[in-house]
Design a protein around this motif. Sequence first.
Motif, PDB file in Angstrom:
ATOM      1  N   PHE A  25       0.818  -1.212   0.000  1.00  0.00           N
ATOM      2  CA  PHE A  25       0.000   0.000   0.000  1.00  0.00           C
ATOM      3  C   PHE A  25       0.852   1.263   0.000  1.00  0.00           C
ATOM      4  CE2 PHE A  25      -3.304  -2.972   1.061  1.00  0.00           C
ATOM      5  CZ  PHE A  25      -4.435  -2.411   0.487  1.00  0.00           C
ATOM      6  N   GLU A  40      -7.604   2.643 -10.375  1.00  0.00           N
ATOM      7  CA  GLU A  40      -8.487   1.561  -9.912  1.00  0.00           C
ATOM      8  C   GLU A  40      -7.897   0.189 -10.257  1.00  0.00           C
ATOM      9  OE1 GLU A  40     -10.742   1.826  -7.901  1.00  0.00           O
ATOM     10  OE2 GLU A  40     -11.967   3.606  -8.173  1.00  0.00           O
ATOM     11  N   MET A  76      -4.995  -0.473  -7.927  1.00  0.00           N
ATOM     12  CA  MET A  76      -5.442  -0.835  -6.588  1.00  0.00           C
ATOM     13  C   MET A  76      -5.978  -2.264  -6.556  1.00  0.00           C
ATOM     14  SD  MET A  76      -4.428   1.571  -4.810  1.00  0.00           S
ATOM     15  CE  MET A  76      -4.838   0.616  -3.352  1.00  0.00           C
ATOM     16  N   ARG A 108     -11.646  -2.040   3.814  1.00  0.00           N
ATOM     17  CA  ARG A 108     -12.819  -1.150   3.851  1.00  0.00           C
ATOM     18  C   ARG A 108     -12.585   0.009   4.803  1.00  0.00           C
ATOM     19  NH1 ARG A 108     -17.526  -4.229   1.543  1.00  0.00           N
ATOM     20  NH2 ARG A 108     -16.634  -6.260   1.092  1.00  0.00           N
ATOM     21  N   GLU A 109     -11.936  -0.283   5.927  1.00  0.00           N
ATOM     22  CA  GLU A 109     -11.641   0.795   6.876  1.00  0.00           C
ATOM     23  C   GLU A 109     -10.731   1.848   6.268  1.00  0.00           C
ATOM     24  OE1 GLU A 109     -10.236  -0.541  10.685  1.00  0.00           O
ATOM     25  OE2 GLU A 109     -12.274  -0.229  11.450  1.00  0.00           O
ATOM     26  N   MET A 110      -9.889   1.423   5.333  1.00  0.00           N
ATOM     27  CA  MET A 110      -8.993   2.362   4.658  1.00  0.00           C
ATOM     28  C   MET A 110      -9.704   3.126   3.542  1.00  0.00           C
ATOM     29  SD  MET A 110      -5.534   0.086   4.375  1.00  0.00           S
ATOM     30  CE  MET A 110      -4.431   1.341   3.680  1.00  0.00           C
ATOM     31  N   GLY A 111     -10.960   2.811   3.326  1.00  0.00           N
ATOM     32  CA  GLY A 111     -11.724   3.532   2.301  1.00  0.00           C
ATOM     33  C   GLY A 111     -11.696   2.847   0.952  1.00  0.00           C
ATOM     34  N   PHE A 112     -11.222   1.581   0.934  1.00  0.00           N
ATOM     35  CA  PHE A 112     -11.266   0.799  -0.306  1.00  0.00           C
ATOM     36  C   PHE A 112     -12.459  -0.150  -0.231  1.00  0.00           C
ATOM     37  CE2 PHE A 112      -6.683   1.630   0.416  1.00  0.00           C
ATOM     38  CZ  PHE A 112      -6.454   2.399  -0.698  1.00  0.00           C
ATOM     39  N   ALA A 157     -15.284  -0.350  -2.033  1.00  0.00           N
ATOM     40  CA  ALA A 157     -16.642   0.186  -2.194  1.00  0.00           C
ATOM     41  C   ALA A 157     -17.375  -0.533  -3.321  1.00  0.00           C
ATOM     42  CB  ALA A 157     -16.582   1.682  -2.475  1.00  0.00           C
ATOM     43  N   MET A 206     -16.582  -0.194  -6.432  1.00  0.00           N
ATOM     44  CA  MET A 206     -16.685   0.804  -7.501  1.00  0.00           C
ATOM     45  C   MET A 206     -15.540   0.707  -8.494  1.00  0.00           C
ATOM     46  SD  MET A 206     -17.723   4.126  -5.240  1.00  0.00           S
ATOM     47  CE  MET A 206     -17.699   5.297  -6.594  1.00  0.00           C
ATOM     48  N   GLY A 207     -14.546  -0.114  -8.186  1.00  0.00           N
ATOM     49  CA  GLY A 207     -13.323  -0.143  -8.981  1.00  0.00           C
ATOM     50  C   GLY A 207     -13.536  -0.510 -10.437  1.00  0.00           C
TER      51      GLY A 207
END
Lengths: 149, 111
Positions: free
Chosen positions: A19, A52, A55, A105-109, A111, A113-114
């Motif tokens: 990351f 995206e 990631m 998910r806590e890191m904001g990934f 969703a 949506m990628g």
Amino acid sequence: MGSSENEFLKRYEIESHDFSRAGNVSTQIKELLQEIGIDSSIIRRAAIATYEAEMNVVMYADKAELFLTVNPERIHIRIEDKGQGIKDIDLAMQEGFSTATHEMREMGFGAGMGLPNIKRNADKFNISSIPGKGTSVDIIFCLNETKQK
Amino acid sequence: MNLNTIIKKLQLNVLSGQENLSIDVSSGYTSDLLSDVIANSKEKNLWITLQIHQNIIAVAKLKDLAGIIIVNNREPNEDTIEKAKEEKVPLLCTSLMAFEVSGKLYTLMNE
């Protein structure tokens, strides 16, 4: 892959689970496209799609190679990863579907949506996968018939 | 509106990107989902978030954002600050919640 005098090809490696370096390849590609003088609206879309895709490799694959081809007609970004692959591509393409872990998910990934973001921003998009082996993604931007976004 | 003006009015703490504080902010974008920010934020937006890991800098850089406001007194990780300095991305902190700082920024920019 055809090569001609006015075609430009560059290869990048994307490390998985790293990351700290995630986003580096997308940033390099964006800067390169700016240097070449690609239209800024295309660069914006390419940056979203590449980020995206990068990631996805960082989160889900073991490692990947990214091939960037630019010629007067188009930008072609191909990412070939080695990893778990995707069992059900239709499901993976659904907005909101994600297999991300709680930490991601806590890191904001995660969703979900990628992949939809990649498809929405590309002029052409193709994805194929062999479960247990890996996934390949082709993202194409046409340079002569600009899609208005 | 100039980022420096916003920093003064909202009393934000500047952690990095001092060389880019004269940038003109186009609007704000409040979200903690990175895919949402990548997809929907606009150039020179000021991004309001509680995320503190270093990937936020890559997002800000890729989208040409004006800067990032970290809310709720959250302290960015060391490597996030390092990366922000390296990339000259203004990283700003506040004790306000996302709702409050968004409201204040909205009011300020529409005065």
